[in-house]
Design a protein around this motif. Structure first.
Motif, PDB file in Angstrom:
ATOM      1  N   LEU A 136      -2.929  -4.422  -3.894  1.00 52.75           N
ATOM      2  CA  LEU A 136      -1.942  -3.473  -4.405  1.00 52.75           C
ATOM      3  C   LEU A 136      -2.628  -2.120  -4.526  1.00 52.75           C
ATOM      4  O   LEU A 136      -3.544  -1.944  -5.320  1.00 52.75           O
ATOM      5  CB  LEU A 136      -1.426  -3.930  -5.774  1.00 52.75           C
ATOM      6  CG  LEU A 136      -0.405  -3.003  -6.439  1.00 52.75           C
ATOM      7  CD1 LEU A 136       0.879  -2.947  -5.629  1.00 52.75           C
ATOM      8  CD2 LEU A 136      -0.111  -3.443  -7.869  1.00 52.75           C
ATOM      9  N   VAL A 137      -2.199  -1.174  -3.717  1.00 51.82           N
ATOM     10  CA  VAL A 137      -2.845   0.137  -3.697  1.00 51.82           C
ATOM     11  C   VAL A 137      -1.800   1.194  -4.023  1.00 51.82           C
ATOM     12  O   VAL A 137      -0.933   1.519  -3.212  1.00 51.82           O
ATOM     13  CB  VAL A 137      -3.497   0.400  -2.318  1.00 51.82           C
ATOM     14  CG1 VAL A 137      -4.120   1.785  -2.294  1.00 51.82           C
ATOM     15  CG2 VAL A 137      -4.562  -0.649  -2.024  1.00 51.82           C
ATOM     16  N   LEU A 138      -1.870   1.719  -5.254  1.00 52.42           N
ATOM     17  CA  LEU A 138      -0.893   2.700  -5.730  1.00 52.42           C
ATOM     18  C   LEU A 138      -1.614   3.946  -6.258  1.00 52.42           C
ATOM     19  O   LEU A 138      -1.218   4.519  -7.270  1.00 52.42           O
ATOM     20  CB  LEU A 138      -0.015   2.089  -6.839  1.00 52.42           C
ATOM     21  CG  LEU A 138       0.721   0.775  -6.533  1.00 52.42           C
ATOM     22  CD1 LEU A 138       1.500   0.284  -7.747  1.00 52.42           C
ATOM     23  CD2 LEU A 138       1.671   0.929  -5.351  1.00 52.42           C
ATOM     24  N   ILE A 192       0.851  -1.190   0.000  1.00 48.78           N
ATOM     25  CA  ILE A 192       0.000   0.000   0.000  1.00 48.78           C
ATOM     26  C   ILE A 192       0.883   1.236   0.000  1.00 48.78           C
ATOM     27  O   ILE A 192       1.633   1.481   0.952  1.00 48.78           O
ATOM     28  CB  ILE A 192      -0.931  -0.019   1.232  1.00 48.78           C
ATOM     29  CG1 ILE A 192      -1.764  -1.303   1.201  1.00 48.78           C
ATOM     30  CG2 ILE A 192      -1.827   1.214   1.260  1.00 48.78           C
ATOM     31  CD1 ILE A 192      -2.478  -1.597   2.489  1.00 48.78           C
ATOM     32  N   LEU A 193       0.820   1.989  -1.076  1.00 45.99           N
ATOM     33  CA  LEU A 193       1.693   3.155  -1.220  1.00 45.99           C
ATOM     34  C   LEU A 193       0.933   4.400  -1.661  1.00 45.99           C
ATOM     35  O   LEU A 193       1.540   5.393  -2.039  1.00 45.99           O
ATOM     36  CB  LEU A 193       2.790   2.848  -2.239  1.00 45.99           C
ATOM     37  CG  LEU A 193       4.013   2.174  -1.633  1.00 45.99           C
ATOM     38  CD1 LEU A 193       4.491   1.040  -2.482  1.00 45.99           C
ATOM     39  CD2 LEU A 193       5.107   3.200  -1.435  1.00 45.99           C
ATOM     40  N   LYS A 194      -0.376   4.363  -1.588  1.00 40.23           N
ATOM     41  CA  LYS A 194      -1.172   5.501  -2.081  1.00 40.23           C
ATOM     42  C   LYS A 194      -0.780   6.795  -1.359  1.00 40.23           C
ATOM     43  O   LYS A 194      -0.283   6.771  -0.233  1.00 40.23           O
ATOM     44  CB  LYS A 194      -2.654   5.221  -1.880  1.00 40.23           C
ATOM     45  CG  LYS A 194      -3.071   5.149  -0.423  1.00 40.23           C
ATOM     46  CD  LYS A 194      -4.546   4.878  -0.273  1.00 40.23           C
ATOM     47  CE  LYS A 194      -4.837   4.496   1.171  1.00 40.23           C
ATOM     48  NZ  LYS A 194      -6.212   4.105   1.390  1.00 40.23           N
ATOM     49  N   GLY A 195      -1.053   7.903  -2.056  1.00 37.71           N
ATOM     50  CA  GLY A 195      -0.805   9.186  -1.412  1.00 37.71           C
ATOM     51  C   GLY A 195       0.665   9.504  -1.227  1.00 37.71           C
ATOM     52  O   GLY A 195       1.036  10.115  -0.235  1.00 37.71           O
ATOM     53  N   ASN A 196       1.495   9.078  -2.153  1.00 43.59           N
ATOM     54  CA  ASN A 196       2.894   9.504  -2.199  1.00 43.59           C
ATOM     55  C   ASN A 196       3.105  10.243  -3.515  1.00 43.59           C
ATOM     56  O   ASN A 196       3.688   9.708  -4.460  1.00 43.59           O
ATOM     57  CB  ASN A 196       3.833   8.292  -2.101  1.00 43.59           C
ATOM     58  CG  ASN A 196       4.058   7.853  -0.674  1.00 43.59           C
ATOM     59  OD1 ASN A 196       4.722   8.540   0.111  1.00 43.59           O
ATOM     60  ND2 ASN A 196       3.487   6.717  -0.321  1.00 43.59           N
ATOM     61  N   PRO A 197       2.650  11.486  -3.592  1.00 43.84           N
ATOM     62  CA  PRO A 197       2.609  12.169  -4.896  1.00 43.84           C
ATOM     63  C   PRO A 197       3.991  12.431  -5.487  1.00 43.84           C
ATOM     64  O   PRO A 197       4.102  12.721  -6.667  1.00 43.84           O
ATOM     65  CB  PRO A 197       1.876  13.483  -4.583  1.00 43.84           C
ATOM     66  CG  PRO A 197       2.035  13.679  -3.117  1.00 43.84           C
ATOM     67  CD  PRO A 197       2.111  12.316  -2.510  1.00 43.84           C
ATOM     68  N   VAL A 235      -6.924  -4.032  -6.629  1.00 38.27           N
ATOM     69  CA  VAL A 235      -5.896  -3.256  -7.313  1.00 38.27           C
ATOM     70  C   VAL A 235      -6.403  -1.826  -7.496  1.00 38.27           C
ATOM     71  O   VAL A 235      -7.430  -1.608  -8.144  1.00 38.27           O
ATOM     72  CB  VAL A 235      -5.539  -3.870  -8.689  1.00 38.27           C
ATOM     73  CG1 VAL A 235      -4.537  -2.989  -9.423  1.00 38.27           C
ATOM     74  CG2 VAL A 235      -4.978  -5.276  -8.523  1.00 38.27           C
ATOM     75  N   TYR A 236      -5.712  -0.877  -6.899  1.00 36.70           N
ATOM     76  CA  TYR A 236      -6.044   0.540  -7.078  1.00 36.70           C
ATOM     77  C   TYR A 236      -4.864   1.225  -7.760  1.00 36.70           C
ATOM     78  O   TYR A 236      -3.784   1.325  -7.200  1.00 36.70           O
ATOM     79  CB  TYR A 236      -6.261   1.238  -5.728  1.00 36.70           C
ATOM     80  CG  TYR A 236      -7.537   0.905  -4.991  1.00 36.70           C
ATOM     81  CD1 TYR A 236      -8.430  -0.057  -5.451  1.00 36.70           C
ATOM     82  CD2 TYR A 236      -7.846   1.583  -3.808  1.00 36.70           C
ATOM     83  CE1 TYR A 236      -9.584  -0.349  -4.748  1.00 36.70           C
ATOM     84  CE2 TYR A 236      -9.008   1.294  -3.103  1.00 36.70           C
ATOM     85  CZ  TYR A 236      -9.865   0.333  -3.571  1.00 36.70           C
ATOM     86  OH  TYR A 236     -11.006   0.044  -2.874  1.00 36.70           O
ATOM     87  N   LEU A 237      -5.100   1.703  -8.972  1.00 38.63           N
ATOM     88  CA  LEU A 237      -4.069   2.471  -9.669  1.00 38.63           C
ATOM     89  C   LEU A 237      -4.634   3.838 -10.054  1.00 38.63           C
ATOM     90  O   LEU A 237      -4.098   4.513 -10.942  1.00 38.63           O
ATOM     91  CB  LEU A 237      -3.621   1.721 -10.933  1.00 38.63           C
ATOM     92  CG  LEU A 237      -2.988   0.339 -10.733  1.00 38.63           C
ATOM     93  CD1 LEU A 237      -2.750  -0.355 -12.060  1.00 38.63           C
ATOM     94  CD2 LEU A 237      -1.674   0.461  -9.974  1.00 38.63           C
TER      95      LEU A 237
END
Ligand SMILES: *[C@@H]1O[C@H](CO)[C@@H](O)[C@H](O)[C@H]1NC(C)=O
Ligand SMILES: *[C@@H]1O[C@H](CO)[C@@H](O)[C@H](O)[C@H]1NC(C)=O
Ligand SMILES: *[C@@H]1O[C@H](CO)[C@@H](O)[C@H](O)[C@H]1NC(C)=O
Ligand SMILES: *[C@@H]1O[C@H](CO)[C@@H](O)[C@H](O)[C@H]1NC(C)=O
Ligand SMILES: *[C@@H]1O[C@H](CO)[C@@H](O)[C@H](O)[C@H]1NC(C)=O
Length: 489
Positions: A331-333, A306-311, A355-357
C-alpha cells in the motif's frame, strides 16, 4: 506448439523475477543460441515428405527480411523447412506451409530472432500477403529510422492475434486502422514516441486480453473501455488527461491496471468495485482527487495499491477504508495530502508487507493493532503529524530496522524495551525519542540530535534510489505480465 514452450518457460522464469526485465516475451524454444537453423521441426510443423511453403508467402517473407536488413535470408530455398528462429509455419490439410508468426529483434543474449538493422529497417508492406499470420513481434527495430506504425497492418484483421511493437522508435499517431484487427488479443506498443490520442476505434477490439500503450506521448482522454477478456491494461507514462471512464467496470477480467504517470484527474469510479480479479492497481503520479470509492473495499484479490504522488487527493481515510482488502501486500499512499488519522482497519490486513504513508498530514497516533502486522518489512510514516507511542514489538522494530521511517512527525515516541533503545547504534536510527525520557538526559539528547542530523543528511540521497516499494511493485508487475502472458499465449 510455440505457446506451449513459451508458457512453460515463462513459468520456469517466475522464480527469477527480481533479475528479469519488466517484460519478457517469446523466449525461443531452443537451447542452440547461435544457429538459426538446427534441423527439422517437430510436432505440428513437422516437415512431411513433399510439404512446401506457400510460394507467395515465401516471397513476402523475403521482402520482409530484406526490409529489416536480413538479405541473407533470400538464399533460403524453403523458409518453413528447417527451423528458423523468428519464423513459425503451420501446414494446412494439403501439406502446404503457411507463415503464422514472425519475430524480429535481439530480446536478450539468448534469443536468436533475426536482428534488425536499426538504421534502415522498415516494415515491408508484403506483410499483408501473409493471410495466416497470427503473431508479429518487432523489438528495437527502427530506433534510428523513426517511422509511423504502418496503417496497412490493419489489413491483417482476419488473422492477427498478437501485435507487439516494443521500443521501436515509432512516431506519429496510433493508426485508426488497428481498430480493424478484430481478432487481436495482445496489442503492445510499449515505449515508442507515439503521439496523438488513443483512437476510439481500439474500443472495437473486444477480444483484447492485454493492452499496453505505456511509455509514449499519448494525449487526450482514455476512450470508453469495454473489454470483457482484458487482463492487463497499461497506459502508464503518457500525457493522458481526463478521468478514468466508468466503463472500466465492464473489463471484469482485469488483473493489472496501470495508469501511473499521466495527467489524469477526477476520482476513481465506483465501478472499479466490480473488478474482482484485480491484483495490481497503480495510479501514482497523476492528479486524482479523493476520497476512495466505497466499492474499493470489495477488492479482496488486490495485492498492490499504489497511489503516491497524487497531491490533489487531500482527503481523510475512513476508519474502515481498506477493510475488505484481505490480500493487500503493498500500500503506497505517499505525498497525497492525506488528512486525519491512520485507519485502524489497516492493522487488520495481516498480509501487508510494504506500507508507505509518508509525506501527508496524518495526525493522531499509530493504531495499536499495527503491532499485529507481522509480515511488515517496510513502513514509512515519516513527514506527518503523528503523535504518541509507537506500538510495535521489539521484533518488528529490529526486523524493519532502517526500513522503518518515522522521522519528522510532531511527537512520536517509544516506550521502554521497544527495540528503539541504543539509537546511537551505527546501522539503525529511529529519529524519535523515548516517551518518558530519563532525567539528566543531556548525553541522550546529544546522541538524538546527532543521529537526527545524520539521518537528515543521508535521506536525500536515498530518496532518488529506487525504493523497496518500487522494487517490490515492479517485481510484482513483472510477475503479473508474465502470469498474464501465460494465460494469453
Ligand atoms: C548449434 O548449431 C550449430 C550450427 O548448426 C551446430 O554446429 C552446433 O552443434 C549446435 N549446438 C548445439 C548445442 O546444438
Ligand atoms: C480499416 O479501417 C478503416 C478505418 O477504420 C476502414 O475505412 C477500412 O475500410 C478498413 N480496412 C479494412 C481492410 O478492413
Ligand atoms: C506528433 O509528432 C510529430 C513529430 O514527430 C508532429 O509533427 C505532430 O504534430 C505530432 N502530433 C500531435 C497530435 O501532437
Ligand atoms: C487531525 O486533523 C483533523 C483535520 O485534518 C482534525 O479535525 C482533528 O481534530 C485532528 N486530530 C487530532 C487527534 O489532532
Ligand atoms: C533527485 O531527483 C531530483 C529530480 O529528479 C533531482 O533534481 C535531484 O538532483 C536528485 N538528487 C540526487 C541526490 O540525485
Amino acid at each position: 506448439m510455440a505457446s506451449f514452450f513459451y508458457t512453460t518457460l515463462t513459468l520456469l522464469f517466475l522464480p527469477l523475477l527480481p533479475l528479469t526485465k519488466p517484460y519478457t516475451v517469446l523466449i525461443p524454444d531452443s537451447g542452440n543460441q547461435s544457429a538459426l537453423i538446427d534441423g527439422p521441426q517437430t510436432g505440428l510443423s513437422m516437415n512431411k515428405i513433399g510439404a512446401r511453403t506457400d510460394g507467395r508467402e515465401q516471397e513476402a517473407v523475403y521482402d520482409i527480411m530484406r526490409a529489416t536488413g536480413n538479405d541473407w535470408a533470400t538464399d533460403i530455398p524453403d523458409i518453413c523447412r528447417g527451423r528458423w528462429h523468428g519464423i513459425e509455419c503451420m501446414p494446412d490439410k494439403d501439406n502446404v506451409y503457411h507463415i503464422v508468426s514472425l519475430s524480429f529483434g535481439a530480446l536478450s543474449d539468448d534469443t536468436a530472432f533475426p536482428t534488425c538493422d536499426p538504421t534502415r529497417s522498415y516494415i515491408s508492406k508484403s506483410i499483408t500477403k501473409l493471410p495466416h499470420i497470427r503473431t508479429l513481434f518487432f523489438y528495437r527495430c527502427f530506433s534510428y529510422n523513426p517511422q509511423p506504425i504502418p496503417s496497412f497492418l490493419g489489413q491483417l484483421g482476419p488473422s492477427l492475434q498478437t501485435l507487439i511493437l516494443r521500443e521501436n522508435g515509432h512516431v506519429g499517431p496510433i493508426p485508426i486502422e488497428l481498430g480493424n484487427l478484430t481478432r487481436l488479443k495482445v496489442l503492445d506498443l510499449h515505449r515508442n514516441n507515439l503521439n496523438g490520442s488513443i483512437p476510439f476505434q481500439l474500443s472495437g477490439l473486444t477480444g483484447l486480453r492485454s493492452l499496453d500503450l505505456s511509455g509514449n506521448k499519448l494525449t487526450g482522454s482514455i476512450p470508453s473501455l469495454s473489454f470483457p477478456s482484458l487482463s492487463v491494461l497499461d497506459l502508464s507514462q503518457n500525457l493522458l488527461s481526463g478521468s478514468i471512464p466508468s466503463t472500466i467496470g465492464s473489463c471484469d477480467s482485469l488483473i493489472k491496471l496501470d495508469l501511473s504517470r499521466n495527467r489524469l484527474v477526477g476520482s476513481i469510479p465506483e465501478t472499479i468495485g466490480t473488478l474482482k480479479e484485480l491484483i495490481l492497481v497503480d495510479l501514482s503520479y497523476n492528479r486524482f482527487s479523493g476520497p476512495f470509492p466505497m466499492s474499493i473495499r470489495s477488492l479482496n484479490s488486490l495485492q498492490a495499491l499504489i497511489l503516491k504522488g497524487n497531491p490533489l487527493w487531500a482527503k481523510a481515510l475512513a476508519s474502515d477504508e481498506f477493510d475488505g482488502m484481505k490480500s493487500l501486500m503493498i500500500l503506497v499512499l505517499s505525498n497525497m495530502n492525506l488528512q486525519g488519522s491512520i485507519p485502524e482497519s489497516l492493522g487488520r490486513l495481516i498480509n501487508l508487507r510494504v506500507v508507505y504513508l509518508d509525506g501527508n498530514h496524518l495526525n493522531g497516533s499509530i493504531p495499536i493493532n499495527f503491532k499485529n502486522l507481522k509480515n511488515l518489512g517496510e513502513l514509512k510514516l515519516n513527514d506527518n503529524h503523528l503523535t504518541g507511542p509507537v506500538p510495535f514489538s521489539r521484533d518488528m522494530v529490529w526486523k524493519m530496522r532502517r526500513k522503518l521511517k518515522l522521522q519528522d512527525n510532531s511527537g512520536l515516541c517509544y516506550g521502554v524495551d521497544s527495540g528503539f533503545e541504543g539509537g546511537s547504534e551505527e546501522s539503525f536510527d529511529s529519529a524519535i525519542s523515548p516517551c518518558n525520557p530519563p532525567l539528566a538526559g543531556s548525553t541522550k539528547t546529544t546522541v538524538h540530535h546527532l543521529s537526527t542530523t545524520l539521518d537528515a543528511m543521508t535521506l536525500p540521497s536515498t530518496e532518488n534510489k529506487s525504493s523497496g516499494a518500487d522494487r517490490q511493485a515492479s517485481c510484482l508487475q513483472t510477475a503479473f505480465v508474465m502470469f498474464v502472458l501465460c494465460l494469453i499465449l
